[in-house]
Scaffold this motif. Structure first.
Motif, PDB file in Angstrom:
ATOM      1  N   ASN A 113       2.844  57.495  51.260  1.00 16.92           N
ATOM      2  CA  ASN A 113       3.443  57.566  49.927  1.00 16.92           C
ATOM      3  C   ASN A 113       4.934  57.908  50.002  1.00 16.92           C
ATOM      4  O   ASN A 113       5.754  57.359  49.270  1.00 16.92           O
ATOM      5  CB  ASN A 113       2.685  58.613  49.111  1.00 16.92           C
ATOM      6  N   LEU A 114       5.265  58.806  50.927  1.00 11.48           N
ATOM      7  CA  LEU A 114       6.664  59.197  51.117  1.00 11.48           C
ATOM      8  C   LEU A 114       7.474  58.005  51.626  1.00 11.48           C
ATOM      9  O   LEU A 114       8.563  57.701  51.123  1.00 11.48           O
ATOM     10  CB  LEU A 114       6.729  60.353  52.116  1.00 11.48           C
ATOM     11  N   ASP A 167       0.044  61.159  52.222  1.00 11.87           N
ATOM     12  CA  ASP A 167       1.381  61.652  51.869  1.00 11.87           C
ATOM     13  C   ASP A 167       2.463  60.941  52.674  1.00 11.87           C
ATOM     14  O   ASP A 167       3.514  60.588  52.145  1.00 11.87           O
ATOM     15  CB  ASP A 167       1.495  63.158  52.138  1.00 11.87           C
ATOM     16  N   THR A 213      15.519  63.122  55.516  1.00 10.87           N
ATOM     17  CA  THR A 213      14.132  62.922  55.079  1.00 10.87           C
ATOM     18  C   THR A 213      14.090  62.366  53.658  1.00 10.87           C
ATOM     19  O   THR A 213      13.047  62.000  53.166  1.00 10.87           O
ATOM     20  CB  THR A 213      13.320  64.230  55.144  1.00 10.87           C
ATOM     21  N   ARG A 214      15.217  62.339  52.962  1.00 16.90           N
ATOM     22  CA  ARG A 214      15.241  61.855  51.581  1.00 16.90           C
ATOM     23  C   ARG A 214      16.035  60.576  51.414  1.00 16.90           C
ATOM     24  O   ARG A 214      15.832  59.845  50.472  1.00 16.90           O
ATOM     25  CB  ARG A 214      15.892  62.901  50.685  1.00 16.90           C
ATOM     26  N   GLY A 227       7.776  55.474  48.881  1.00 10.55           N
ATOM     27  CA  GLY A 227       8.687  55.996  47.864  1.00 10.55           C
ATOM     28  C   GLY A 227      10.132  55.781  48.287  1.00 10.55           C
ATOM     29  O   GLY A 227      10.962  55.293  47.515  1.00 10.55           O
ATOM     30  N   LEU A 228      10.440  56.101  49.553  1.00  7.87           N
ATOM     31  CA  LEU A 228      11.795  55.884  50.073  1.00  7.87           C
ATOM     32  C   LEU A 228      12.137  54.399  50.064  1.00  7.87           C
ATOM     33  O   LEU A 228      13.252  54.006  49.729  1.00  7.87           O
ATOM     34  CB  LEU A 228      11.910  56.422  51.505  1.00  7.87           C
ATOM     35  N   SER A 275      10.950  52.125  48.032  1.00  2.18           N
ATOM     36  CA  SER A 275      11.188  51.646  46.665  1.00  2.18           C
ATOM     37  C   SER A 275      12.560  52.098  46.168  1.00  2.18           C
ATOM     38  O   SER A 275      13.221  51.376  45.424  1.00  2.18           O
ATOM     39  CB  SER A 275      10.065  52.078  45.716  1.00  2.18           C
ATOM     40  N   PHE A 314       9.484  61.942  60.724  1.00  4.80           N
ATOM     41  CA  PHE A 314       8.377  62.777  60.255  1.00  4.80           C
ATOM     42  C   PHE A 314       7.282  63.017  61.288  1.00  4.80           C
ATOM     43  O   PHE A 314       6.529  63.983  61.172  1.00  4.80           O
ATOM     44  CB  PHE A 314       7.739  62.166  58.995  1.00  4.80           C
ATOM     45  N   SER A 340      -2.637  64.243  54.422  1.00 10.54           N
ATOM     46  CA  SER A 340      -1.383  64.093  55.179  1.00 10.54           C
ATOM     47  C   SER A 340      -1.077  62.628  55.436  1.00 10.54           C
ATOM     48  O   SER A 340       0.075  62.192  55.326  1.00 10.54           O
ATOM     49  CB  SER A 340      -1.472  64.817  56.528  1.00 10.54           C
TER      50      SER A 340
END
Lengths: 124, 293
Positions: B238-239, B235, B58-59, B242-243, B245, B167, B232
């Motif tokens: 954005n998640l 998010d 997930t990261r 973010g990943l 980028s 997700f 949600s």
């Protein structure tokens, strides 16, 4: 009853604020929360309540988390600011640390990491 | 992601109806044995190692096997063994459709041959572990759509589909993308990325579908279209961005700035000449990805 610990949570997502608070509440019960939904509000609330620790998202409207960190540190150089963000690029982390943030938590957050950070800076 | 794109291929050929496909794909998680489960069963990994790898996925935009090797939870020959033991998802999907009576074995055989040759699938094990083949699937997905997807756009979509798997759930089918200069929104959140490369990505869906989407994302049981549901969706976007980028920074030394995700009021949004829409079919409804590069 131990002394109250005040925590400022700055994130534009109501869900992210709730998830972080839910984890922190599980650590100990003497916590008071103050919330901010953008960076400027976080700076204003910081000056108002002088929290023991601050959790800040990076991507926020009005003022981002790095800008808010700079302003908070200017007001109190001993502020404990933890960045909580999904944007974990090296340059963002460098900017956050240079602005005065103490640590970084990558989203999606997990309880063990939040607990470890809380214990490091506030004491378990 | 072969099963998801194979589903889209079957729909495109009118071999199955959307209802039959949705029903079959929602059964996938019952029949599909994950690599982690297989690794535990064979005694190669412990439950906590499997959990750790799933969490790291997930990261970091990496495959299960890749992370397990990096962390020394698996040896290369063990991973090889696991990949050989795992049935390709799209075969399971095909089998489920046959079991349901949606298609017969002869149809399935010819459709699979056609699908494999279109996507140059010749070795299931390496195909599933090679990121380039996922990109090729997406390239093929854009063929005939009249949309030019550059290298960054393909990377972006590859990550988006992987993030849907991670997700929201693997039970989706991406439908044919179509160019769009304007779009009528229902409930839409958008996020803009700026810098050397510019991207805009939106998610649009009916409020009741947003409730189901958000419940899966936040792992909470929402029953009304409220602030948490809206948050949600933002998010998730954005998640994902973010990943993306982080990937762009690590792989291409490109730094991107993310604007906060926000609701697009509509009712109509205008897109530039690179704009396109990808409908994604889930059992709980269809979500629409709106993209501009």
């Amino acid at each position: 009853m131990s002394e109250k610990i005040t925590i400022l949570v700055g994130d534009d997502s109501i869900l992210a604020r709730k998830q972080l608070k839910d984890i922190l509440i599980g650590i100990q019960d003497n916590l008071t929360f103050v919330e901010a939904s953008n960076g400027q509000e976080a700076v204003d609330k910081f000056k108002e309540v002088h929290p023991d620790i601050v959790f800040l998202d990076i991507v926020m409207p009005v003022k981002d988390g790095i800008g808010a960190t700079t302003d908070i540190i200017a007001a109190d150089s001993s502020a404990k600011i933890i960045i909580v963000s999904s944007v974990g690029t090296q340059s963002q982390l460098k900017s956050a640390i240079e602005a005065g943030a103490k640590d970084f938590i990558q989203k999606p957050i997990r309880a063990e990491q939040v607990t470890a950070i809380f214990n490091t800076y506030i004491g378990g | 992601m072969y099963a998801q794109f194979f589903g889209g291929f079957l729909l495109g050929k009118n071999a199955v109806t959307p209802e039959q496909l949705t029903s079959a794909i929602s059964k996938l998680s019952d029949t599909h044995i994950k690599l982690g489960t297989l690794a535990m069963h064979k005694g190669y990994m412990t439950a906590s190692e499997v959990d750790e790898v799933c969490f790291l996925q997930t990261r970091e935009d990496k495959r299960f096997g890749e992370i397990a090797l990096e962390r020394c939870y698996l040896f290369e020959d063990q991973l090889e063994d696991l990949l050989v033991s795992q049935n390709p998802d799209y075969l399971l999907l095909g089998q489920t459709l046959v079991d349901m009576g949606a298609i017969n074995n002869a149809d399935l055989e010819s459709l699979m041959v056609e699908y494999q040759s279109e996507n140059e699938i010749d070795d299931f094990a390496t195909a599933r572990e090679d990121a380039n083949t996922s990109i090729r699937l997406i390239e093929n997905f854009f063929e005939d759509s009249g949309i030019h997807a550059n290298e960054y756009a393909l990377d972006y979509l590859n990550l988006m589909f992987n993030n849907l798997v991670r997700f929201i759930g693997e039970d989706f089918t991406p439908l044919q993308p179509s160019p769009a200069r304007s779009y009528n929104v229902s409930y839409c959140v958008m996020q803009r990325l700026t810098g050397v490369a510019r991207f805009t990505c939106g998610l649009d869906m009916e409020p009741n579908i947003a409730v189901s989407f958000a419940s899966r994302y936040a792992k909470m049981d929402f029953d009304a279209f409220d602030e948490y549901v809206k948050a949600s969706l933002e998010d998730f976007l954005n998640l994902h961005n973010g990943l993306f980028s982080v990937n762009m920074s690590n792989n291409h030394s490109v730094e991107l700035n993310l604007a906060p995700p926000a609701q697009e009021e509509g009712p109509v949004i205008e897109l530039n000449d690179t704009g396109f829409i990808i409908p994604v079919l889930y059992p709980f409804g269809t979500i629409y990805m709106i993209l501009e590069f």
